[in-house]
Motif scaffolding. Structure first.
Motif, short mmCIF file in Angstrom:
data_model
loop_
_atom_site.label_atom_id
_atom_site.label_comp_id
_atom_site.label_asym_id
_atom_site.label_seq_id
_atom_site.Cartn_x
_atom_site.Cartn_y
_atom_site.Cartn_z
N ASP A 1 -3.52 3.29 7.32
CA ASP A 1 -3.28 3.99 6.06
C ASP A 1 -3.44 5.48 6.28
OD1 ASP A 1 -2.67 4.30 3.40
OD2 ASP A 1 -4.71 3.91 2.68
N THR B 1 1.85 4.16 5.87
CA THR B 1 1.01 3.02 6.20
C THR B 1 1.64 2.32 7.40
OG1 THR B 1 2.15 1.42 4.79
CG2 THR B 1 0.40 2.73 3.76
N TYR C 1 -1.64 7.41 -2.46
CA TYR C 1 -2.72 7.34 -1.48
C TYR C 1 -4.07 7.44 -2.16
CZ TYR C 1 -5.77 8.67 2.41
OH TYR C 1 -6.80 8.73 3.32
N LEU D 1 0.83 -1.20 0.00
CA LEU D 1 0.00 0.00 0.00
C LEU D 1 0.87 1.26 0.00
CD1 LEU D 1 -3.07 0.53 0.03
CD2 LEU D 1 -2.93 0.70 2.53
#
Length: 515
Positions: free
Chosen positions: A232, A237, A62, A57
């Motif tokens: 997140d 993250t 984002y 991630l």
């Protein structure tokens, strides 16, 4: 500042309803019409999966999380209170060898982001399916759109803490990366966060969110529960593991790895959020029947060098940020040392039963500072105190760093060495300037002759006049008194400690006076 009254009020409401279900006059056992929390299809799970998800991630741009319909976030406080989880639908409610219960919170109001919750048994994870049927509600709750964007906003944990057969709550995870805990017999006060980013920066603070949770079913007969979480945020993250043990003191072991999307120059580990409105240092500014109003009354630190520091909290007239530089701190926390009803005289808020929260690093954290943020407030509904460990070395984009620490939520407020500070009082002196008194806890063993004690008191600005140590017969301990002449100073950093000719006797008292 965080609206602390919303979550506290809701938890009080839920606790009352839980007791009504579990205690005397309890509702009948669940019938077929009680749906219970339902689980979806299983999928393989391993602990390393959370770290892999966080790393993957962080390597991507984002993406804003899915939000629930506006009609749900437009609910009033009273409307949101009118829907609540029925504890008869709790996870593991009818599993005899699992002495933990899990309830969920409805979406809406200040909680616009749905979270995903999975239950782990063995090597498999099954999602907890969203359903409004697990909630009860009054006719004040409006008809709202129900679609695939809805999800639970958080969860709470319950166990048999004080009486067999009655499951009382001991932890709540809800909202951004916030969570709360209590020991047996306590009520909620201070909160914690998974990660703080850019707190009190002029550019604005970033609030990371826990997006997913995985709850391991406790082993048979054990009330220890392990929770994994995925965090997140635009800048970072994180992969988290919470090992939680309820009891007279609630113990949490936190293992976290932070992955930087962007360069992190200001981030906080072990972040704590609390409330301080007034005590006997600033009581004159508030017209109130109570003696004090606060969830915490001081920041306690045990430095890497072994020095114990007590910093009474303040409610300043302007924002103030303090940094206490250290290397490999042994611990820090926001404490509630006032433990008697008469310290507050509040029959509703019961501030004397709010927990202290102590952070003990699990490894060397290196060089950095304990940061204390104090925000002006004229109302106890807002959390206005933040404390956390800020590493000196930035975390560069693409890098990660692991941290671990233990959290103790309890009534204990004694860590480190030396006589601890019981209370700090301040007020105008009749001859001009300010009069300070600091009461210390009684000594263990033989009493120290006050005449043999050396009071070391200094101020960065202004003048310290006539420090004196005497015995306080009401506490059995020692009292340090002195007069402070600020002169033209607008701010002054004070430091005080009681010493014998050979060694320190008390912890170090630090205080920031502002005009």
């Amino acid at each position: 500042m965080l609206r602390r009254d919303v979550l506290a009020g809701l938890m009080g409401l839920l606790a009352t309803r839980a007791v009504a279900q579990d205690g005397e006059g309890a509702a009948p056992a669940p019938e077929a019409s009680e749906p219970g929390l339902q689980l979806g299809d299983p999928a393989p799970f391993s602990e390393s999966e959370v770290r892999t998800l966080a790393a993957d991630l962080a390597a991507q741009p984002y993406s804003e999380p899915q939000r629930i319909p506006d009609a749900w976030t437009d609910l009033s406080y009273d409307q949101y209170r009118s829907i609540w989880f029925d504890p008869r639908n709790a996870l593991w409610e009818n599993v005899e060898d699992t002495p933990v219960r899990v309830d969920v919170f409805a979406p809406g109001l200040y909680f616009p982001t749905p979270i995903r919750i999975d239950v782990i048994e063995g090597q498999e994870a099954r999602p907890v399916l969203f359903s409004l049927d697990v909630f009860d509600k009054t006719d004040q709750f409006p008809d709202l759109p129900v679609d695939e964007t809805l999800g639970y906003s958080g969860f709470r944990l319950r166990a048999e803490l004080e009486q067999q057969g009655i499951f009382t709550e001991f932890a709540v995870f809800q909202g951004a990366s916030y969570f709360r805990g209590i020991g047996a017999g306590q009520i909620y006060g201070i909160s914690a966060r998974g990660l703080a980013i850019d707190t009190a920066e002029p550019s604005g603070e970033e609030f990371p969110e826990f997006r997913r949770f995985w709850l391991e079913r406790p082993a048979a007969g054990s009330d220890e529960i392990i929770i994994h979480a995925l965090l997140d945020s635009p800048s970072a993250t994180g992969a988290y593991k919470f090992t939680i043990q309820p009891g007279d003191a609630l113990e949490m072991r936190v293992e976290a790895e932070i992955f930087a999307r962007d360069r992190l120059t200001h981030f906080g580990i072990g972040a704590l959020t609390s409330m301080f409105q007034f005590d006997e240092t600033n009581r004159h500014r508030f017209s109130d029947f109570r003696s004090a109003v606060h969830d915490s009354d001081g920041l306690l630190m045990l430095s890497g060098g072994g020095e114990t520091i007590w910093r009474p909290l303040a409610n300043p007239r302007t924002l103030q940020v303090s940094g206490f530089q250290d290397e490999n701190p042994r611990g820090f926390g926001l404490m509630q040392r006032a433990r008697n009803f008469e310290d507050f005289a509040d029959l509703q808020a019961l501030y004397h039963r709010r927990p202290s929260l102590w952070i003990k690093p699990g490894e060397g954290w290196g060089v950095g500072e304990v940061t204390l943020v104090e925000i002006p407030t004229d109302d106890e509904i807002y959390d206005n105190i933040v404390a956390y460990w800020r590493p000196r070395t930035p975390l560069e984009s693409g890098q990660s760093r692991a941290f671990s620490y233990n959290m103790t939520w309890s009534s204990r407020a004694e860590y480190g060495k030396g006589l601890r500070v019981l209370n700090t009082r301040a007020g105008d002196d009749r001859g001009g300037g300010l009069r300070f008194t600091i009461d210390f806890a009684p000594e263990n063993g033989a009493l120290t002759d006050p005449d043999s004690i050396i009071p070391l008191v200094r101020a960065s600005q202004g003048e310290i006049v006539a420090p004196i140590v005497e015995r306080n017969p009401e506490t059995g301990g020692l009292r340090l008194g002195f007069k402070f002449q600020p002169g033209d100073a607008e701010v002054s950093e004070m430091r005080a400690q009681l010493r014998t000719p050979n060694a320190p006797l008390s912890e170090v008292w630090l205080y920031r006076w502002t005009e």
